[in-house]
Motif scaffolding. Structure first.
Motif, PDB file in Angstrom:
ATOM      1  N   THR A  79       4.068  -0.986   8.672  1.00  0.00           N
ATOM      2  CA  THR A  79       5.088  -0.302   7.871  1.00  0.00           C
ATOM      3  C   THR A  79       5.619  -1.220   6.777  1.00  0.00           C
ATOM      4  N   ARG A  80       5.835  -2.481   7.141  1.00  0.00           N
ATOM      5  CA  ARG A  80       6.317  -3.474   6.178  1.00  0.00           C
ATOM      6  C   ARG A  80       5.284  -3.694   5.070  1.00  0.00           C
ATOM      7  N   ALA A  81       4.007  -3.802   5.436  1.00  0.00           N
ATOM      8  CA  ALA A  81       2.962  -4.027   4.449  1.00  0.00           C
ATOM      9  C   ALA A  81       2.855  -2.865   3.475  1.00  0.00           C
ATOM     10  N   VAL A  82       2.957  -1.646   3.984  1.00  0.00           N
ATOM     11  CA  VAL A  82       2.887  -0.464   3.124  1.00  0.00           C
ATOM     12  C   VAL A  82       4.059  -0.449   2.144  1.00  0.00           C
ATOM     13  N   ALA A  83       5.227  -0.834   2.605  1.00  0.00           N
ATOM     14  CA  ALA A  83       6.393  -0.880   1.727  1.00  0.00           C
ATOM     15  C   ALA A  83       6.212  -1.886   0.600  1.00  0.00           C
ATOM     16  N   LEU A  84       5.378  -2.893   0.839  1.00  0.00           N
ATOM     17  CA  LEU A  84       5.126  -3.916  -0.176  1.00  0.00           C
ATOM     18  C   LEU A  84       3.967  -3.560  -1.096  1.00  0.00           C
ATOM     19  N   GLY A  85       3.309  -2.424  -0.842  1.00  0.00           N
ATOM     20  CA  GLY A  85       2.243  -1.993  -1.734  1.00  0.00           C
ATOM     21  C   GLY A  85       0.870  -1.877  -1.111  1.00  0.00           C
ATOM     22  N   HIS A  92      -5.901   1.773  14.504  1.00  0.00           N
ATOM     23  CA  HIS A  92      -6.507   1.897  15.830  1.00  0.00           C
ATOM     24  C   HIS A  92      -5.473   1.818  16.956  1.00  0.00           C
ATOM     25  N   GLY A  93      -4.204   1.854  16.640  1.00  0.00           N
ATOM     26  CA  GLY A  93      -3.169   1.769  17.657  1.00  0.00           C
ATOM     27  C   GLY A  93      -2.751   0.346  17.942  1.00  0.00           C
ATOM     28  N   ASP A  94      -3.693  -0.472  18.415  1.00  0.00           N
ATOM     29  CA  ASP A  94      -3.351  -1.862  18.689  1.00  0.00           C
ATOM     30  C   ASP A  94      -3.787  -2.799  17.569  1.00  0.00           C
ATOM     31  N   TRP A  95      -4.467  -2.304  16.551  1.00  0.00           N
ATOM     32  CA  TRP A  95      -4.775  -3.090  15.361  1.00  0.00           C
ATOM     33  C   TRP A  95      -5.022  -2.141  14.191  1.00  0.00           C
ATOM     34  N   ALA A  96      -4.942  -2.684  12.982  1.00  0.00           N
ATOM     35  CA  ALA A  96      -5.036  -1.840  11.800  1.00  0.00           C
ATOM     36  C   ALA A  96      -5.776  -2.559  10.679  1.00  0.00           C
ATOM     37  N   VAL A  97      -6.491  -1.777   9.883  1.00  0.00           N
ATOM     38  CA  VAL A  97      -7.129  -2.268   8.665  1.00  0.00           C
ATOM     39  C   VAL A  97      -6.320  -1.753   7.479  1.00  0.00           C
ATOM     40  N   LEU A  98      -5.946  -2.646   6.586  1.00  0.00           N
ATOM     41  CA  LEU A  98      -5.177  -2.264   5.399  1.00  0.00           C
ATOM     42  C   LEU A  98      -5.858  -2.793   4.155  1.00  0.00           C
ATOM     43  N   ARG A  99      -5.380  -2.355   3.011  1.00  0.00           N
ATOM     44  CA  ARG A  99      -5.857  -2.876   1.733  1.00  0.00           C
ATOM     45  C   ARG A  99      -4.660  -3.315   0.901  1.00  0.00           C
ATOM     46  N   SER A 100      -4.809  -4.474   0.298  1.00  0.00           N
ATOM     47  CA  SER A 100      -3.760  -5.036  -0.539  1.00  0.00           C
ATOM     48  C   SER A 100      -3.664  -4.229  -1.835  1.00  0.00           C
ATOM     49  N   PRO A 101      -2.668  -4.504  -2.679  1.00  0.00           N
ATOM     50  CA  PRO A 101      -2.575  -3.773  -3.949  1.00  0.00           C
ATOM     51  C   PRO A 101      -3.838  -3.844  -4.794  1.00  0.00           C
ATOM     52  N   GLU A 102      -4.560  -4.965  -4.737  1.00  0.00           N
ATOM     53  CA  GLU A 102      -5.803  -5.086  -5.497  1.00  0.00           C
ATOM     54  C   GLU A 102      -6.943  -4.331  -4.820  1.00  0.00           C
ATOM     55  N   GLY A 103      -6.785  -4.009  -3.527  1.00  0.00           N
ATOM     56  CA  GLY A 103      -7.806  -3.263  -2.817  1.00  0.00           C
ATOM     57  C   GLY A 103      -8.611  -4.071  -1.821  1.00  0.00           C
TER      58      GLY A 103
END
Length: 242
Positions: A79-85, A92-103
């Motif tokens: 949630t914090r990472a999404v708020a930052l962009g 996956h519940g116990d882990w997640a893959v995200l992408r930074s603002p650059e992708g």
């Protein structure tokens, strides 16, 4: 958001995974764990002592590196990472893959108490992931990683480098502004007491030298991945005095 540890993932093409595993275990003094994942795409480099902090992933094409951030609570950190962009690519519940603002992809995984740093091997330590960032994305991307980790940026040896202070974690984060070309790539760096001796060792195991920079030697491993041998102290991670 508390980042407890940073882990380095060495990503290599699936068809060259065995070559990558043989090389990276040899030059880091580790052994390969059992493979895991739905398609056996993940493995860990297990050191003789200390807690593992480098892993391998078989990918469909290309290669490079990515970061795993060990955190206290994956959902809160997401949630914090999404708020930052950032954007969530897979949860996956116990882990997640995200992408930074650059992708660029990175993972949030739960911290399970690991804290012991693996030892130096043959005067070297794989201790850094360099995020290679396109010039027009650099300021936003650098601000994102500093805010996400809570670690202050520090000017590197050259204007195009910014290092994040990474207290208590075995893998450092380096932000590199590319001179040209696309970003969203990454590579691993080894701190070397003697870069030329490290080069000779790596070449004996099948790597080739690509070019030499001011404080680093660019290498290509037998699986085709580029990485750097850097003139940094393997214990402190910093360059020697000028």
């Amino acid at each position: 958001m508390a980042v407890r540890r940073v882990l380095a993932f060495v990503d290599r093409p699936r068809e060259r995974f065995e070559a990558a595993a043989a090389f990276w275990t040899a030059v880091t003094g580790t052994r390969l764990s059992s493979r895991r994942g739905d398609d056996g795409e993940f493995a860990t480099l297990l050191p003789e002592s200390g807690d593992a902090c480098v892993k391998l992933q078989a990918v469909g094409d290309g290669g490079g590196a990515h970061l795993d951030l060990e955190v206290d609570d994956v959902r809160t950190s997401m949630t914090r990472a999404v708020a930052l962009g950032a954007a969530v690519a897979d949860y996956h519940g116990d882990w997640a893959v995200l992408r930074s603002p650059e992708g660029r992809a990175f993972c949030l995984v739960p911290w399970e108490g690991a804290a012991r740093r693996p030892p130096v091997f043959a005067g070297t330590r794989l201790d850094q992931v360099s995020l290679d960032i396109a010039p027009d994305a650099y300021e936003e991307e650098a601000a994102f990683w500093a805010a996400l980790t809570g670690w202050p940026p520090r000017r590197g040896s050259l204007p195009e480098f910014t290092a994040l202070a990474t207290p208590g974690t075995p893998v450092r984060i380096l932000l590199q502004r590319l001179g040209e070309g696309p970003g969203r790539s990454a590579h691993v760096d080894l701190a070397c007491a003697d870069p030329d001796a490290a080069r000779a060792l790596h070449e004996r195991h099948g790597a080739v030298c690509v070019t030499r920079g001011r404080h680093w030697i660019v290498m290509r491993d037998p699986a085709g991945g580029v990485y750097c041998l850097t003139e940094r102290d393997p214990e402190t991670g910093v360059l020697p005095p000028a």
